[in-house]
Scaffold this motif. Structure first.
Motif, PDB file in Angstrom:
ATOM      1  N   PHE A   5      15.401  54.715 -84.263  1.00 20.51           N
ATOM      2  CA  PHE A   5      15.990  55.395 -85.416  1.00 20.51           C
ATOM      3  C   PHE A   5      17.375  55.847 -84.991  1.00 20.51           C
ATOM      4  N   ARG A  23      14.176  63.144 -90.830  1.00 19.27           N
ATOM      5  CA  ARG A  23      13.694  61.777 -90.601  1.00 19.27           C
ATOM      6  C   ARG A  23      13.646  61.468 -89.112  1.00 19.27           C
ATOM      7  N   HIS A  27      10.201  60.599 -87.003  1.00 16.69           N
ATOM      8  CA  HIS A  27      10.148  59.199 -86.593  1.00 16.69           C
ATOM      9  C   HIS A  27       9.276  59.035 -85.352  1.00 16.69           C
ATOM     10  N   LYS A  28       8.410  58.040 -85.379  1.00 18.08           N
ATOM     11  CA  LYS A  28       7.601  57.718 -84.202  1.00 18.08           C
ATOM     12  C   LYS A  28       8.412  56.764 -83.330  1.00 18.08           C
ATOM     13  N   SER A  31      14.867  58.632 -81.226  1.00 19.48           N
ATOM     14  CA  SER A  31      15.881  58.774 -82.265  1.00 19.48           C
ATOM     15  C   SER A  31      17.216  59.152 -81.644  1.00 19.48           C
ATOM     16  N   LYS A 107      13.534  48.445 -91.767  1.00 23.89           N
ATOM     17  CA  LYS A 107      12.248  48.077 -91.173  1.00 23.89           C
ATOM     18  C   LYS A 107      12.271  46.725 -90.452  1.00 23.89           C
TER      19      LYS A 107
END
Length: 115
Positions: A5, A23, A27-28, A31, A107
Motif C-alpha cells: 500500500f 486505509r 491494510h494487511k 504501507s 488490486k
C-alpha cells in the motif's frame, strides 16, 4: 521497499490525509505514506502547486480504484498511455475521452503501472 500500500497526501488536506492514513493502518501488509508538509524555514511553498486550493485540482490526480485518471479544476484533463509513456491529454477537444485513459487498479498484481 516491498510495500503493498503506497500513497501520498498533503498535510493541510485533512479529509484526504485521514482517509489515506486509515486505509494504510487497516491494510494487511506493509504501507508507505508520504506526507507533503510545508516548512516555513526551508523550501517554503515547495508543495504550493498541490496544496493551494487555487491550484491543486490542476496539479494532482486523486486515484480511485476502477476509475480513469481524470483531473483538473473542470475535470478536463486525463492521463493515457502513449506507447509505454504516460501523457496528459485534454478531454475538451474531442480527440480523447475517458475511455482512452488509464484506469487505476489498486488490486492488480502487476506493479509496473505503480512505478
Amino acid at each position: 521497499m516491498g510495500a503493498t500500500f503506497v500513497a501520498r497526501a498533503v498535510d493541510i488536506d485533512q479529509q484526504n490525509l485521514r482517509q489515506i492514513l486509515e486505509r494504510a493502518a487497516n491494510h494487511k501488509g506493509s504501507s508507505l505514506v508520504e506526507i507533503y508538509q510545508n516548512c516555513h524555514i526551508f523550501n517554503d511553498g515547495t508543495f504550493e502547486a498541490v496544496a493551494s486550493k487555487k491550484t491543486r485540482d490542476d496539479n494532482r490526480v486523486m486515484l480511485e480504484h476502477g476509475k480513469p485518471l481524470v483531473f483538473g479544476k473542470d475535470r478536463d484533463k486525463g492521463i493515457r498511455l502513449n506507447g509505454l509513456k504516460p501523457e496528459v491529454v485534454s478531454l475538451n477537444d474531442g480527440k480523447y475521452t475517458e475511455a482512452d485513459l488509464l484506469v487505476h487498479d489498486e488490486k492488480t498484481d502487476c506493479t509496473v503501472m505503480a512505478y
